[in-house]
Design a protein around this motif. Structure first.
Motif, PDB file in Angstrom:
ATOM      1  N   CYS A 121      -2.170 -33.756  12.634  1.00  0.00           N
ATOM      2  CA  CYS A 121      -2.175 -32.624  11.718  1.00  0.00           C
ATOM      3  C   CYS A 121      -3.555 -31.979  11.759  1.00  0.00           C
ATOM      4  O   CYS A 121      -4.572 -32.654  11.564  1.00  0.00           O
ATOM      5  CB  CYS A 121      -1.837 -33.076  10.303  1.00  0.00           C
ATOM      6  SG  CYS A 121      -1.993 -31.781   9.052  1.00  0.00           S
ATOM      7  N   CYS A 123      -4.400 -29.179   9.924  1.00  0.00           N
ATOM      8  CA  CYS A 123      -4.654 -28.370   8.737  1.00  0.00           C
ATOM      9  C   CYS A 123      -6.000 -28.732   8.129  1.00  0.00           C
ATOM     10  O   CYS A 123      -6.337 -29.914   7.969  1.00  0.00           O
ATOM     11  CB  CYS A 123      -3.550 -28.581   7.708  1.00  0.00           C
ATOM     12  SG  CYS A 123      -1.912 -28.036   8.252  1.00  0.00           S
ATOM     13  N   LEU A 128      -4.918 -27.115   3.126  1.00  0.00           N
ATOM     14  CA  LEU A 128      -4.099 -28.067   2.370  1.00  0.00           C
ATOM     15  C   LEU A 128      -4.157 -27.777   0.876  1.00  0.00           C
ATOM     16  O   LEU A 128      -3.140 -27.859   0.175  1.00  0.00           O
ATOM     17  CB  LEU A 128      -4.559 -29.500   2.654  1.00  0.00           C
ATOM     18  CG  LEU A 128      -4.315 -30.001   4.077  1.00  0.00           C
ATOM     19  CD1 LEU A 128      -4.988 -31.354   4.284  1.00  0.00           C
ATOM     20  CD2 LEU A 128      -2.819 -30.101   4.356  1.00  0.00           C
ATOM     21  N   LYS A 131      -1.916 -24.869   0.159  1.00  0.00           N
ATOM     22  CA  LYS A 131      -0.504 -25.249   0.189  1.00  0.00           C
ATOM     23  C   LYS A 131      -0.101 -25.951  -1.122  1.00  0.00           C
ATOM     24  O   LYS A 131       0.983 -25.712  -1.671  1.00  0.00           O
ATOM     25  CB  LYS A 131      -0.231 -26.180   1.375  1.00  0.00           C
ATOM     26  CG  LYS A 131      -0.394 -25.536   2.754  1.00  0.00           C
ATOM     27  CD  LYS A 131      -0.218 -26.586   3.847  1.00  0.00           C
ATOM     28  CE  LYS A 131      -0.554 -26.025   5.225  1.00  0.00           C
ATOM     29  NZ  LYS A 131       0.413 -24.997   5.658  1.00  0.00           N
ATOM     30  N   ARG A 132      -0.986 -26.837  -1.602  1.00  0.00           N
ATOM     31  CA  ARG A 132      -0.686 -27.559  -2.837  1.00  0.00           C
ATOM     32  C   ARG A 132      -0.602 -26.597  -4.021  1.00  0.00           C
ATOM     33  O   ARG A 132       0.280 -26.711  -4.880  1.00  0.00           O
ATOM     34  CB  ARG A 132      -1.736 -28.644  -3.090  1.00  0.00           C
ATOM     35  CG  ARG A 132      -1.498 -29.918  -2.282  1.00  0.00           C
ATOM     36  CD  ARG A 132      -2.412 -31.034  -2.735  1.00  0.00           C
ATOM     37  NE  ARG A 132      -3.772 -30.827  -2.254  1.00  0.00           N
ATOM     38  CZ  ARG A 132      -4.244 -31.326  -1.110  1.00  0.00           C
ATOM     39  NH1 ARG A 132      -3.446 -32.034  -0.325  1.00  0.00           N
ATOM     40  NH2 ARG A 132      -5.486 -31.114  -0.737  1.00  0.00           N
ATOM     41  N   GLY A 143       3.185 -31.462  -2.255  1.00  0.00           N
ATOM     42  CA  GLY A 143       2.631 -32.257  -1.172  1.00  0.00           C
ATOM     43  C   GLY A 143       2.520 -31.460   0.117  1.00  0.00           C
ATOM     44  O   GLY A 143       2.587 -30.222   0.118  1.00  0.00           O
ATOM     45  N   TYR A 144       2.370 -32.154   1.197  1.00  0.00           N
ATOM     46  CA  TYR A 144       2.215 -31.498   2.499  1.00  0.00           C
ATOM     47  C   TYR A 144       3.542 -30.905   2.956  1.00  0.00           C
ATOM     48  O   TYR A 144       4.594 -31.538   2.854  1.00  0.00           O
ATOM     49  CB  TYR A 144       1.703 -32.521   3.517  1.00  0.00           C
ATOM     50  CG  TYR A 144       1.465 -31.925   4.888  1.00  0.00           C
ATOM     51  CD1 TYR A 144       0.593 -30.856   5.043  1.00  0.00           C
ATOM     52  CD2 TYR A 144       2.129 -32.412   6.006  1.00  0.00           C
ATOM     53  CE1 TYR A 144       0.371 -30.285   6.297  1.00  0.00           C
ATOM     54  CE2 TYR A 144       1.913 -31.864   7.265  1.00  0.00           C
ATOM     55  CZ  TYR A 144       1.036 -30.794   7.400  1.00  0.00           C
ATOM     56  OH  TYR A 144       0.825 -30.235   8.642  1.00  0.00           O
ATOM     57  N   ASP A 145       3.475 -29.691   3.495  1.00  0.00           N
ATOM     58  CA  ASP A 145       4.706 -28.981   3.863  1.00  0.00           C
ATOM     59  C   ASP A 145       5.122 -29.189   5.316  1.00  0.00           C
ATOM     60  O   ASP A 145       6.014 -28.488   5.822  1.00  0.00           O
ATOM     61  CB  ASP A 145       4.554 -27.487   3.573  1.00  0.00           C
ATOM     62  CG  ASP A 145       3.474 -26.830   4.434  1.00  0.00           C
ATOM     63  OD1 ASP A 145       2.834 -27.542   5.251  1.00  0.00           O
ATOM     64  OD2 ASP A 145       3.257 -25.612   4.296  1.00  0.00           O
ATOM     65  N   ARG A 146       4.462 -30.144   6.013  1.00  0.00           N
ATOM     66  CA  ARG A 146       4.851 -30.534   7.374  1.00  0.00           C
ATOM     67  C   ARG A 146       4.641 -29.415   8.410  1.00  0.00           C
ATOM     68  O   ARG A 146       5.337 -29.358   9.416  1.00  0.00           O
ATOM     69  CB  ARG A 146       6.304 -30.995   7.410  1.00  0.00           C
ATOM     70  CG  ARG A 146       6.593 -32.210   6.548  1.00  0.00           C
ATOM     71  CD  ARG A 146       8.023 -32.667   6.654  1.00  0.00           C
ATOM     72  NE  ARG A 146       8.229 -33.954   5.982  1.00  0.00           N
ATOM     73  CZ  ARG A 146       9.403 -34.589   5.931  1.00  0.00           C
ATOM     74  NH1 ARG A 146      10.466 -34.062   6.519  1.00  0.00           N
ATOM     75  NH2 ARG A 146       9.504 -35.745   5.314  1.00  0.00           N
ATOM     76  N   THR A 147       3.656 -28.560   8.171  1.00  0.00           N
ATOM     77  CA  THR A 147       3.375 -27.457   9.094  1.00  0.00           C
ATOM     78  C   THR A 147       3.191 -27.955  10.521  1.00  0.00           C
ATOM     79  O   THR A 147       3.758 -27.394  11.469  1.00  0.00           O
ATOM     80  CB  THR A 147       2.106 -26.707   8.652  1.00  0.00           C
ATOM     81  OG1 THR A 147       2.324 -26.156   7.360  1.00  0.00           O
ATOM     82  CG2 THR A 147       1.759 -25.603   9.640  1.00  0.00           C
ATOM     83  N   ARG A 169      -0.477 -38.275  10.747  1.00  0.00           N
ATOM     84  CA  ARG A 169       0.437 -38.426   9.622  1.00  0.00           C
ATOM     85  C   ARG A 169       1.673 -39.219  10.023  1.00  0.00           C
ATOM     86  O   ARG A 169       2.099 -39.200  11.182  1.00  0.00           O
ATOM     87  CB  ARG A 169       0.887 -37.048   9.118  1.00  0.00           C
ATOM     88  CG  ARG A 169      -0.205 -36.260   8.405  1.00  0.00           C
ATOM     89  CD  ARG A 169       0.337 -34.941   7.874  1.00  0.00           C
ATOM     90  NE  ARG A 169      -0.681 -34.184   7.158  1.00  0.00           N
ATOM     91  CZ  ARG A 169      -0.973 -34.326   5.870  1.00  0.00           C
ATOM     92  NH1 ARG A 169      -0.294 -35.223   5.150  1.00  0.00           N
ATOM     93  NH2 ARG A 169      -1.915 -33.606   5.298  1.00  0.00           N
ATOM     94  N   ASP A 197       5.380 -37.346   0.742  1.00  0.00           N
ATOM     95  CA  ASP A 197       5.211 -36.463   1.906  1.00  0.00           C
ATOM     96  C   ASP A 197       4.865 -37.268   3.154  1.00  0.00           C
ATOM     97  O   ASP A 197       4.853 -38.504   3.119  1.00  0.00           O
ATOM     98  CB  ASP A 197       4.148 -35.395   1.627  1.00  0.00           C
ATOM     99  CG  ASP A 197       2.792 -35.995   1.281  1.00  0.00           C
ATOM    100  OD1 ASP A 197       2.623 -37.222   1.451  1.00  0.00           O
ATOM    101  OD2 ASP A 197       1.907 -35.246   0.840  1.00  0.00           O
TER     102      ASP A 197
END
Length: 502
Positions: A121, A123, A128, A131-132, A143-147, A169, A197
Motif C-alpha cells: 500500500c 497511500c 489515509l 480517507k478516514r 477504515g482503509y478503503d483498499r485503494t 497490508r 479493514d
C-alpha cells in the motif's frame, strides 16, 4: 518454518500439549494486572502438565529497557512463577525477545506474498487521514478503503523495487463472514468483518506491527491457548485473520476482565501501589500476593480464600474465571497477608523478618545468626499483631536499642499522671531483686505492685510500658521485658523517673 495454505484451518482444540505464554512489554515494572495474567497462565500450564513460556515484547525502542526487563524477571521470581521457556532458560522456540525475531516476521511476510495474502500500500499518511475523515463524514466505515488492493501486480512490484515508501497490508478474503470465536472465559464472541479493514502487517521501515508480530510469535512457538487481558479483545479478530492467512491453527483465546480500584475505575497509580515490586517493598509476602491475585476473577469453590500455590496449580481452570471486573481491595490483601504471617512457623517467620530488621539497621547478618534463639522468642510477640512485614521494625525497634526516646504525648499522658513516679520506683524494686528474669517471674512480680502501692494497675503498667518502650502501644509487656533484659529494663526505668510525676 511457517507452512502457508489457502484453506481455512480448524481452530485448535484443547489438547494435552498445552502451551501458554506471558508476553509483557518491558516499558515499566510488572503491574498487578499483568501479574494476575502471568499467574493464570502459569497455573493453567501446571494444571495440564503443559509449558509456560515467557516472551518479552520489547519492540518499543523508546520505552523498552533492560532495567525494566530485569524488574519483570525479578517480580516473576519473587512470585514463584517459574517458566519453562524464556530469557535465561532457553528453549527450542527461541529467541524469546521480540526484537530478536525479525527474521521470522520477514519469512512469514514472504510466505504471504507468495500465497497472495498481502499487498503493498503506497497511500501516504495524509491520504489515509483524508480517507478516514471522508468515511466519518458519511457516517460509514472509517477504515482503509483498499485503494491499493486493486493495483496491477506488476506495477505495484515496480514501485516497490523503485523504493517508493509502502506498507504491507493483509488481504482480507472477499466474502469472509463475521469473525466469530469461542472465548474460554467470555463464551461466543463475534466481530463484524466489515469493521476490520486490510490491516497493516509491516510498516514502511520494514518493522512488523504488533498484531503481525504477536501472531507470528504465537504461531511459531506453537502456543495453544492465549490467556490475556480483555484490552486485547479487539485485536483478536485481526489476529484470527492473520492465522487464517498463514494457514496455521488458531489458538484458544481467553480474555480476562480488568482489575478495578475501590472506586470502580481501572486500577492505576492514583490508587496507590500498582507494581508487584511495590507490594514487595510494602512488606507483603509473595505467596499472599499470588493467592490474592489468583482470586481476583477465579475461585476454587466460591468459599475458600487461602489457597496454596500447589492447590492453585492442581485446580485452576478457565471455566471458573469470571467475566466480571474484579475489585482490588487493599484491606482484603492486608488480611490475607496477616493470615499467612500467622500461619508461618517461628523459624520461617524469623527468616522473613531478618531482612526487614537488617534494612532498618536493627540487626546485622552476624547478629541474626548469633541471636536466633532470641529472635524465635520475638516471633509470638509480633506474629498476631502485624499484617505486613514493614510494620515489624517500628514495633520492635525498642528491643534492639540501648536507650529509648519517649514520645512527648506518651510522657504527658502517662508519666506525668499522678502516681506514675511511685509506680516506676516500685516496679524497679520488684524487678531488681528477681532471681531469674523470665516472663513468668516478671509478670508475677509486677502484678503485686498495684496493690502494694495503692495505685491502679492501668497506671502502673502503662508507666513501665512507656518507660521501656517509649510509647503507649507495644508488644506484650512482660514478654518484652524478658527480651529486653534486666539491665536495660532497669536503666530505662531510671531514665524515665525524672520525667514522671509522683
Amino acid at each position: 518454518m511457517i507452512t502457508l495454505s489457502t484453506e481455512t484451518p480448524e481452530r485448535n482444540p484443547v489438547s494435552e500439549n498445552v502451551r501458554v505464554r506471558f508476553a509483557p512489554s518491558p516499558t515499566g515494572n510488572l503491574h498487578i494486572g499483568g501479574a494476575r495474567t502471568a499467574i493464570y497462565n502459569w497455573a493453567f500450564a501446571r494444571r495440564h502438565g503443559g509449558t509456560f513460556v515467557l516472551r518479552i515484547e520489547d519492540t518499543d525502542p523508546e520505552r523498552s529497557t533492560e532495567e525494566n526487563t530485569q524488574a519483570i524477571l525479578r517480580a516473576m521470581e519473587w512470585l514463584g512463577l517459574d517458566f519453562d521457556e524464556g530469557p535465561g532458560v532457553g528453549g527450542k522456540y527461541g529467541p524469546y525477545f521480540q526484537t530478536e525475531r525479525a527474521e521470522s516476521y520477514a519469512e512469514a511476510l514472504e510466505g504471504l506474498k507468495a500465497a497472495g495474502g498481502t499487498y503493498p500500500c503506497f497511500c501516504t499518511p495524509a491520504e489515509l487521514d483524508a480517507k478516514r475523515e471522508a468515511g466519518r463524514a458519511k457516517g460509514g466505515f472509517a477504515g482503509y478503503d483498499r485503494t491499493c488492493r486493486s493495483l496491477d501486480a506488476d506495477a505495484a512490484a515496480a514501485r516497490v523495487a523503485a523504493g517508493e515508501p509502502h506498507v504491507w497490508r493483509l488481504k482480507v478474503p472477499d466474502g469472509r463472514g463475521d469473525i466469530a470465536f469461542s472465548d474460554a472465559v467470555r463464551g461466543e464472541v463475534t466481530f463484524p468483518v466489515d469493521a476490520v479493514d486490510d490491516l497493516v502487517l509491516v510498516r514502511t521501515d520494514g518493522t512488523a506491527t504488533y498484531n503481525f508480530a504477536v501472531t507470528i510469535d504465537d504461531a511459531t512457538m506453537a502456543i495453544t491457548h492465549v490467556v490475556r487481558g480483555d484490552d486485547h479483545l479487539s485485536n483478536t479478530p485481526k489476529q484470527i485473520l492473520i492465522y487464517e492467512a498463514l494457514g496455521v491453527p488458531v489458538p484458544t483465546f481467553a480474555h480476562l476482565s480488568m482489575i478495578l480500584g475501590a472506586d470502580g475505575k481501572r486500577l492505576s497509580k492514583r490508587h496507590g501501589a500498582t507494581s508487584v515490586e511495590a507490594y514487595r517493598d510494602l512488606g507483603y509476602l509473595p505467596e499472599a500476593v499470588m493467592n490474592y491475585l489468583a482470586l481476583l476473577g477465579w475461585s476454587l469453590d466460591g468459599e475458600t480464600t487461602v489457597i496454596s500455590r500447589e492447590t492453585l496449580a492442581e485446580n485452576f481452570s478457565l471455566d471458573r474465571v469470571s467475566k466480571n471486573p474484579a475489585i482490588f481491595d487493599d484491606e482484603k490483601l492486608d488480611w490475607m497477608n496477616g493470615a499467612y504471617i500467622r500461619e508461618m512457623s517461628a523459624d520461617e517467620l524469623v527468616d522473613r523478618m531478618n531482612p526487614w530488621l537488617a534494612s532498618a539497621g536493627l540487626l546485622t547478618a552476624d547478629e541474626a545468626i548469633a541471636r536466633r534463639e532470641w529472635l524465635l522468642k520475638l516471633v509470638p510477640l509480633v506474629s498476631e499483631r502485624i499484617k505486613r512485614l514493614d510494620e515489624l521494625a517500628p514495633m520492635v525497634a525498642f528491643l534492639f536499642s540501648e536507650t529509648v526516646e519517649i514520645d512527648d504525648s506518651a510522657r504527658a499522658k502517662v508519666l506525668q499522671k499522678e502516681g506514675a513516679g511511685v509506680a516506676l520506683d516500685a516496679c524497679r524494686d520488684a524487678l531488681a531483686g528477681l532471681a531469674s528474669f523470665d516472663t513468668e517471674t516478671i509478670e508475677a512480680a509486677l502484678r503485686e505492685v498495684p496493690e502494694r502501692v495503692g495505685i491502679k494497675p492501668k497506671v502502673v503498667f502503662q508507666a513501665i510500658r512507656v518507660a521501656v518502650t517509649g510509647t503507649t502501644v507495644s508488644p506484650p509487656l512482660f514478654e518484652s521485658l524478658e527480651l529486653l533484659g534486666r539491665e536495660r529494663t532497669l536503666l530505662r526505668i531510671a531514665a524515665a523517673r525524672p520525667l514522671s510525676t509522683d
